[in-house]
Design a protein around this motif. Structure first.
Motif, short mmCIF file in Angstrom:
data_model
loop_
_atom_site.label_atom_id
_atom_site.label_comp_id
_atom_site.label_asym_id
_atom_site.label_seq_id
_atom_site.Cartn_x
_atom_site.Cartn_y
_atom_site.Cartn_z
N PRO A 37 34.67 51.44 42.69
CA PRO A 37 36.08 51.03 42.75
C PRO A 37 36.18 49.54 43.06
N PHE A 38 37.19 48.91 42.53
CA PHE A 38 37.35 47.47 42.76
C PHE A 38 38.74 47.19 43.32
N ALA A 39 38.86 46.05 44.00
CA ALA A 39 40.15 45.64 44.56
C ALA A 39 41.03 45.11 43.42
N MET A 40 42.28 45.55 43.42
CA MET A 40 43.18 45.15 42.35
C MET A 40 43.40 43.64 42.33
N GLU A 41 43.39 43.01 43.51
CA GLU A 41 43.60 41.56 43.52
C GLU A 41 42.43 40.82 42.87
N ASP A 42 41.21 41.39 43.00
CA ASP A 42 40.06 40.78 42.33
C ASP A 42 40.18 40.93 40.82
N MET A 43 40.61 42.11 40.38
CA MET A 43 40.81 42.33 38.96
C MET A 43 41.86 41.38 38.40
N LEU A 44 42.98 41.25 39.12
CA LEU A 44 44.06 40.38 38.66
C LEU A 44 43.60 38.93 38.59
N ALA A 45 42.85 38.48 39.59
CA ALA A 45 42.36 37.10 39.61
C ALA A 45 41.46 36.83 38.40
N LEU A 46 40.60 37.79 38.07
CA LEU A 46 39.71 37.62 36.93
C LEU A 46 40.47 37.58 35.60
N VAL A 47 41.44 38.48 35.46
CA VAL A 47 42.23 38.53 34.23
C VAL A 47 43.01 37.23 34.05
N GLU A 48 43.63 36.76 35.12
CA GLU A 48 44.41 35.52 35.03
C GLU A 48 43.51 34.34 34.71
N ARG A 49 42.31 34.27 35.32
CA ARG A 49 41.40 33.18 35.03
C ARG A 49 40.91 33.25 33.58
N ALA A 50 40.63 34.45 33.11
CA ALA A 50 40.19 34.62 31.73
C ALA A 50 41.26 34.11 30.76
N CYS A 51 42.52 34.43 31.04
CA CYS A 51 43.61 34.01 30.16
C CYS A 51 43.81 32.50 30.22
N ARG A 52 43.68 31.92 31.42
CA ARG A 52 43.85 30.47 31.53
C ARG A 52 42.75 29.74 30.77
N GLU A 53 41.52 30.23 30.88
CA GLU A 53 40.42 29.59 30.16
C GLU A 53 40.59 29.76 28.66
N ARG A 54 41.12 30.90 28.26
CA ARG A 54 41.39 31.14 26.83
C ARG A 54 42.43 30.15 26.32
N ILE A 55 43.51 29.95 27.10
CA ILE A 55 44.57 29.03 26.71
C ILE A 55 44.03 27.59 26.64
#
Length: 451
Positions: A105-123
């Protein structure tokens, strides 16, 4: 602004829905699917900006999803979710192009941080790809459109500055084309065949901007599962363009200064530095000297950046170029595949465009033309349609630019007469009618030049 679309894939729907709820709350447009096969069907019909997929699923598993998406669009970040005992498979997924993995199981805040960083790097990656494409299209300052005196002066300045090698500070109002000027300086310089890397200093929060500029070491912060080189290293041998440098947070100003002084970059969380050879071109719509006086910008950094100055004129000071730019943007929109019946502008519409103040400068003009292309009801845009597309505005003060130029009265008269003659295709009788003089006056005016 369009919401980023996230596709969540897990055959345990409750898990997928929990992830989706967290991303929904963060502003994403989410879709949940319960199998890898369905995920690929949905991605084909409606591509996502980021994909979060479980690794172990029946029939089409997470690795299949990852590989298929990377074949379809290598730039889409894919995060894989895996059970604690299956980390080896997750590492294999990383080697196949996954952005990161999450151990359940993972912390939702860690998941959200990774998703947001992935999207920013993509942009950021997409923006830099667009800039590189623009660099290819605008191979030199000659591609900067306009024949006005101010644009001729700008092109001459770019030619001189490009080969100098020192830092450049580009100033100008928002939307005036500072980015294209930076591209032209790079393209015309000895570094033209090397990387051109751009970042908007106002677009990212401080912690992320530092990582983007200087890179980070593995484990430097939450979600930093891999080291990152940073934009200064990516630009090694070429040019880094720091847009909106006036918005650089004060703590980063000192770090940027050290890099410019020493040529050494130290990633966040690292104890080692790397030497880079990078030319810095910065741009701002703010008065940096005023920011220095107010204590909001470091004086030593200002002097380090302000070696060569390139001011970009606002569109209202080169209104002779408005028609050329409008016709260029029309061709550009149509070439981009926008369906439209528009092929041009009525004369009254062009006159109105040339008379406007354009507080948003070239960018505003491009947006207006694009709106006209989309909404056109006839082949030629009318004055009424142009006014509707532009919205509330005010016409320009024709005297203001002349006052700023400090021209002698005779020069003002000569320029005005030449402008009228050009507008009527050289017809002296028609020009005389507009000017309220006898045609013989214009013929006598030309006689000394012909002798």
């Amino acid at each position: 602004m369009r919401r980023l679309r996230a596709l969540i894939v897990d055959d345990v729907i409750d898990v997928a829905q929990t992830v989706a709820n967290e991303l929904d709350a963060a502003g994403f447009d989410t879709e949940v699917v319960g199998s890898g096969g369905t995920a690929l069907e949905r991605f084909t019909s409606e591509p996502a900006d980021v994909v979060v997929t479980d690794l172990r699923m029946q029939n089409v598993d997470g690795m299949d999803v990852l590989r298929a998406i990377k074949r379809a669009d290598p730039g889409v970040p894919v995060l894989v979710m895996t059970a604690f005992g299956d980390v080896d498979s997750a590492v294999e997924a990383m080697a196949s192009g996954a952005f990161h993995y999450l151990t359940k199981p993972f912390a939702m805040e860690d998941m959200l941080a990774l998703v947001e960083r992935a999207c920013r790097e993509r942009i950021l990656s997409r923006e830099n790809a667009q800039l590189r494409e623009a660099l290819h299209e605008n191979a030199s300052s000659r591609r900067l459109l306009g024949k006005s005196p101010s644009m001729q002066k700008l092109r001459a300045m770019i030619e001189r500055v490009a080969g100098a090698g020192a830092s450049v500070l580009i100033s100008g109002e928002t939307g005036s084309g500072k980015e294209l000027v930076a591209l032209a300086i790079h393209a015309d310089s000895p570094r033209g065949g090397k990387p051109f890397v751009a970042v908007n200093c106002a677009a990212l929060p401080e912690y992320l901007l530092e990582s983007e500029l200087f890179g980070h070491a593995k484990g430097a912060f939450t979600g930093a599962a891999q080291s990152r080189r940073g934009l200064f290293v990516e630009a090694d041998g070429g040019t880094i363009f720091l847009d909106e440098i006036g918005d650089l947070p004060p703590p980063l100003q000192g770090k940027l200064l050290r890099v410019l002084q020493s040529g050494e970059v130290r990633p966040v969380g690292s104890e080692t530095s790397r030497t880079v050879d990078v030319r810095c071109v910065a741009a701002t719509h703010k008065d940096l000297a005023e920011l220095v006086a107010k204590g909001l910008f470091r004086e030593d950094l200002f002097f380090r950046l302000d070696v060569l100055r390139v001011p970009v004129p606002p569109l209202r000071d080169r209104r002779e170029d408005v028609v050329t730019l409008a016709e260029h943007f029309l061709k550009k929109s149509l070439a981009g595949g926008v369906p439209s019946i528009l092929i041009g502008f009525e004369p009254a519409a062009l006159d109105f465009l040339a008379a406007c103040e354009w507080p948003g400068n070239v960018r505003q003009l491009e947006n207006v033309v694009h709106r006209l292309v989309v909404s056109a009801s006839a082949p030629l845009a009318t004055l009424a349609e142009v006014k509707a597309a532009l919205g509330p505005t005010r016409e320009a003060d024709p005297i203001g630019p002349l006052v700023r130029l400090r021209l002698p009265l005779q020069e003002v008269e000569n320029r005005y007469i030449e402008g009228i003659l050009k507008s009527v295709d050289g017809s002296r009788p028609r020009a005389a009618e507009i000017l309220g003089v006898d045609p013989s006056t214009l013929y006598r005016r030309d006689k000394p030049r012909r002798q």
